[in-house]
Enzyme design. Structure first.
Site, PDB file in Angstrom:
ATOM      1  N   TYR A 179     140.711 -34.984  16.053  1.00  0.00           N
ATOM      2  CA  TYR A 179     139.920 -36.315  16.898  1.00  0.00           C
ATOM      3  C   TYR A 179     140.495 -35.515  18.035  1.00  0.00           C
ATOM      4  O   TYR A 179     141.508 -34.061  17.780  1.00  0.00           O
ATOM      5  CB  TYR A 179     140.581 -37.562  16.365  1.00  0.00           C
ATOM      6  CG  TYR A 179     141.856 -37.654  16.480  1.00  0.00           C
ATOM      7  CD1 TYR A 179     141.970 -37.752  18.255  1.00  0.00           C
ATOM      8  CD2 TYR A 179     143.220 -37.108  16.346  1.00  0.00           C
ATOM      9  CE1 TYR A 179     143.704 -38.548  18.589  1.00  0.00           C
ATOM     10  CE2 TYR A 179     144.395 -37.067  16.284  1.00  0.00           C
ATOM     11  CZ  TYR A 179     145.178 -37.885  17.946  1.00  0.00           C
ATOM     12  OH  TYR A 179     146.294 -38.350  17.827  1.00  0.00           O
ATOM     13  N   CYS A 180     139.428 -36.110  19.399  1.00  0.00           N
ATOM     14  CA  CYS A 180     139.977 -36.129  20.411  1.00  0.00           C
ATOM     15  C   CYS A 180     139.932 -36.908  21.097  1.00  0.00           C
ATOM     16  O   CYS A 180     140.244 -37.634  21.140  1.00  0.00           O
ATOM     17  CB  CYS A 180     139.440 -34.239  20.708  1.00  0.00           C
ATOM     18  SG  CYS A 180     137.384 -34.309  20.523  1.00  0.00           S
ATOM     19  N   ARG A 181     139.253 -37.023  22.575  1.00  0.00           N
ATOM     20  CA  ARG A 181     139.467 -37.921  23.605  1.00  0.00           C
ATOM     21  C   ARG A 181     138.486 -38.756  23.440  1.00  0.00           C
ATOM     22  O   ARG A 181     138.950 -39.952  23.346  1.00  0.00           O
ATOM     23  CB  ARG A 181     139.126 -37.052  25.119  1.00  0.00           C
ATOM     24  CG  ARG A 181     140.109 -36.031  25.517  1.00  0.00           C
ATOM     25  CD  ARG A 181     139.538 -35.041  26.771  1.00  0.00           C
ATOM     26  NE  ARG A 181     140.842 -34.484  27.446  1.00  0.00           N
ATOM     27  CZ  ARG A 181     140.143 -32.728  27.799  1.00  0.00           C
ATOM     28  NH1 ARG A 181     138.886 -33.100  27.788  1.00  0.00           N
ATOM     29  NH2 ARG A 181     140.946 -32.802  28.048  1.00  0.00           N
ATOM     30  N   CYS A 185     133.455 -35.949  22.559  1.00  0.00           N
ATOM     31  CA  CYS A 185     134.546 -34.685  23.013  1.00  0.00           C
ATOM     32  C   CYS A 185     134.167 -33.666  21.749  1.00  0.00           C
ATOM     33  O   CYS A 185     134.313 -33.871  20.813  1.00  0.00           O
ATOM     34  CB  CYS A 185     136.359 -35.151  23.212  1.00  0.00           C
ATOM     35  SG  CYS A 185     137.502 -34.044  22.689  1.00  0.00           S
ATOM     36  N   MET A 209     140.384 -40.982  20.795  1.00  0.00           N
ATOM     37  CA  MET A 209     141.446 -41.483  20.929  1.00  0.00           C
ATOM     38  C   MET A 209     141.197 -42.600  22.280  1.00  0.00           C
ATOM     39  O   MET A 209     141.987 -43.653  22.159  1.00  0.00           O
ATOM     40  CB  MET A 209     142.755 -39.782  22.270  1.00  0.00           C
ATOM     41  CG  MET A 209     144.143 -41.134  22.616  1.00  0.00           C
ATOM     42  SD  MET A 209     145.365 -41.094  20.669  1.00  0.00           S
ATOM     43  CE  MET A 209     145.763 -43.028  21.072  1.00  0.00           C
TER      44      MET A 209
END
Length: 225
Positions: A179-181, A185, A209
């Protein structure tokens, strides 16, 4: 009977609403909100992350501040920016979803930016179930300062630009959930492509996130894992 608008009070009210819309009418300002949704940052850090010079970044941030979307604190000579509240993050997330649903240019632009990795996506609830079962590794590929500001509990931090050199830090036998932002993303897409090319089993969280925080799920702000 028509509404009374002779005093101009209604016009002033709607002009006040419109001022917020005007502050959002810039792709770079939206990108700055996206970055600030990950945590507090200095002007220098925001300018670098958004690919802006310091003067331009400062001007955009002042516009956002005047609209009430961001707040600041001073530490010596440094000014730190943060979102003014969770409602700003919610507005930003909703704006993106409404634009994708109703603005014809968005889906094509999204696909051109994110690309295709052929990876399976996992929902937040599915991820929580699999983490509890202990059959996946959760990988956060955002920059270190964003990880430190808050991450999914138990996630391993390896920024995407370091992943190729640090892939051996990940277990070979377990599936990796990246996962990222947030939903839009590209870092997670790039990471999954790299992991898959190296023969690892990798899937993506279907958002990131930003959405995790807005769902009020547990967030860990401890140091690196």
């Amino acid at each position: 009977m028509p509404e009374k608008t002779n005093s101009g009070t209604k016009a002033r009210l709607y002009d006040a609403f419109a001022a917020s819309g005007k502050a959002l009418a810039s792709g770079k300002r939206l990108e700055l909100l996206d970055l600030l949704a990950q945590g507090e940052r200095t002007v220098d850090a925001l300018a670098k992350a958004a690919g802006l010079n310091l003067t331009t970044a400062s001007a955009h941030l002042q516009t956002l501040k005047q609209a009430g979307f961001v707040a600041t604190r001073r530490e010596g000579v440094r000014i730190h920016y943060r979102l003014a509240g969770d409602d700003v993050a919610q507005l930003f997330a909703l704006l993106r979803k409404v634009a994708e649903a109703h603005q014809p240019a968005v889906p094509a632009a999204r696909d051109a930016y994110l690309g295709e990795d052929g990876a399976t996506e996992l929902s937040r609830e599915e991820l929580r179930v699999r983490v509890a079962a202990g059959d996946v590794v959760v990988l956060d590929v955002r920059p270190v300062e964003e990880y430190r500001a808050g991450h999914i509990p138990g996630a391993i931090c390896i920024p995407v630009e370091e992943l190729a050199d640090r892939i051996d830090e990940l277990p070979e036998t377990m599936e990796i959930v990246v996962y990222c932002r947030g939903e839009y993303c590209v870092l997670a897409y790039d990471a999954v492509r790299l992991l898959t090319d190296r023969g690892r089993r990798a899937i993506r969280l279907d958002d990131g996130m930003l959405e995790w925080r807005l769902s009020e799920l547990p967030v860990d702000a401890s140091d690196l894992t």
